[in-house]
Design a protein around this motif. Sequence first.
Motif, short mmCIF file in Angstrom:
data_model
loop_
_atom_site.label_atom_id
_atom_site.label_comp_id
_atom_site.label_asym_id
_atom_site.label_seq_id
_atom_site.Cartn_x
_atom_site.Cartn_y
_atom_site.Cartn_z
N THR A 316 -32.61 21.57 -39.41
CA THR A 316 -33.93 21.01 -39.14
C THR A 316 -34.82 21.05 -40.38
O THR A 316 -34.59 21.83 -41.32
N TYR A 317 -35.83 20.20 -40.34
CA TYR A 317 -36.87 20.18 -41.37
C TYR A 317 -38.21 20.12 -40.65
O TYR A 317 -38.38 19.32 -39.73
N ILE A 340 -35.76 24.06 -42.84
CA ILE A 340 -36.19 23.76 -44.20
C ILE A 340 -37.65 23.32 -44.16
O ILE A 340 -38.06 22.62 -43.23
N PHE A 341 -38.44 23.71 -45.16
CA PHE A 341 -39.83 23.29 -45.21
C PHE A 341 -40.33 23.28 -46.65
O PHE A 341 -39.71 23.86 -47.55
N GLY A 342 -41.47 22.61 -46.86
CA GLY A 342 -42.04 22.45 -48.19
C GLY A 342 -42.77 23.68 -48.69
O GLY A 342 -42.85 24.71 -48.02
N PRO A 343 -43.34 23.58 -49.91
CA PRO A 343 -43.87 24.77 -50.61
C PRO A 343 -45.15 25.35 -50.05
O PRO A 343 -45.43 26.53 -50.28
N GLY A 364 -39.12 22.67 -53.14
CA GLY A 364 -40.25 22.19 -53.90
C GLY A 364 -40.14 20.74 -54.30
O GLY A 364 -41.12 20.13 -54.73
N ASN A 365 -38.92 20.18 -54.15
CA ASN A 365 -38.70 18.79 -54.54
C ASN A 365 -37.38 18.30 -53.94
O ASN A 365 -36.68 19.05 -53.24
N ALA A 366 -37.05 17.05 -54.24
CA ALA A 366 -35.83 16.45 -53.68
C ALA A 366 -34.58 17.14 -54.20
O ALA A 366 -33.57 17.24 -53.47
N ASP A 367 -34.58 17.63 -55.44
CA ASP A 367 -33.40 18.32 -55.98
C ASP A 367 -33.10 19.57 -55.16
O ASP A 367 -31.92 19.88 -54.89
N ASP A 368 -34.14 20.32 -54.79
CA ASP A 368 -33.93 21.51 -53.96
C ASP A 368 -33.31 21.12 -52.63
O ASP A 368 -32.38 21.77 -52.14
N PHE A 369 -33.84 20.06 -52.04
CA PHE A 369 -33.33 19.61 -50.74
C PHE A 369 -31.87 19.20 -50.85
O PHE A 369 -31.03 19.58 -50.02
N ASN A 370 -31.56 18.42 -51.87
CA ASN A 370 -30.18 17.93 -52.06
C ASN A 370 -29.22 19.10 -52.24
O ASN A 370 -28.10 19.08 -51.71
#
Length: 409
Positions: A316-317, A340-343, A364-370
């Motif tokens: 989940t996000y 998962i959640f943002g900063p 903190g960004n798309a790279d972290d998510f990926n």
Amino acid sequence: MYNLVIFLYLCGVAVLSIFNEKVRKMWRGERNAIRTIKEKLDPQAQYVWFHAASLGEFEQGRPLMEQLRREHPEYKILLTFFSPSGYEVRKNYEGADIICYLPLDTILNARRFLRTIRPVMAFFIKYEFWYNYLHILRHRGVPVYSVSSIFRPGQVFFRWYGYQYSRVLRCFTHFFVQNEESRELLSTIGINDVTVVGDTRFDRVLQIKEAAKQLPIVDQFKGNSKCFIAGSSWQPDEEVFIPWFNEHPDWKLVIAPHVIGEEHLQQIEKLLAGRKVARYTALEKLDNLEELEKLEVLIINCFGLLSSIYHYADVTYVGGGFGVGIHNTLEAAVWDVPVIFGPNNQRFQEAQGLKACGGGMEIGNADDFNRIMQGFVEHPTLAHELGEKSGAYVASLSGATKKILSSVF
């Protein structure tokens, strides 16, 4: 000084009500509150008063109201709101006998209100510290409890210039706080009638889980695929997570945006260009649900389903972390899934707890998510393992409702 501020606020609300529908509803509701109470009041009954600023505080108070009604049916319940976003959504809530706005905290309003309802006790949820109401309640000897409250060093009560206002805290019979830091802060200003019980929201999400709806559309859509569910998302969130799924069509994607407006829905669909996308309400009249398995993305364009939808998630996000702050992570975590959640999550104790136990992950960004999603792909059991930590965290902190009521009664 406090009463002067309230008077100026009252004048401002009166002016704004001419131009703003939300403010107008609050203004009218506050002015009609005494009449509402008089119309519905049972003069022979004893009333317990619960006050919640808005919808979030209502959800924290709800387990208390419902358990109180079950265990002590001799009492009736008055529920008041300050914000239209709480009252308008819950004005027909069946767990309370009278529901209305709380008139603004002037001395005259407080006297009239309390003279009319004559509560035998009162529960103020989280951040509610109304100076005149609380002082009059104390003068009348009415027990008053602060529930699920949480305190931080930066609050006015603990500043050198806040001593005068901090006296309002002495009007409470007892504080049932969320954490040890709050208890320690209160002790620095001489308030020791404090018990650390945690947050009643943990009890509430467990209730929600038990009452979750079966959703055949989502069930059929998911099929045997891995399913990622993004709840309460905003455009900055969607710009982070959607690109990964455009490259991984083997994962089913469910998006339940926080704002369900046509402009926002079209923005989401634009980011999903080339994918097989459908809106939930367009599928409700389908006779052949087997067609749903061919879809790749499902957009939830209606309210009231998210807490049940999380049941179908593998990961989940929870949105809001790239804006003013994350939304409700507990509604997802209770289903034994990683979150998962943002900063922007530092002010949210439950997010810190999820990170500490391993069930929550900050990006903190798309790279972290990926990177996180790639970890779930490479290690198929990882999502289940982290999800168990999320669920265990929620279960371990439940029970605040029972602790509070057993102390009061």
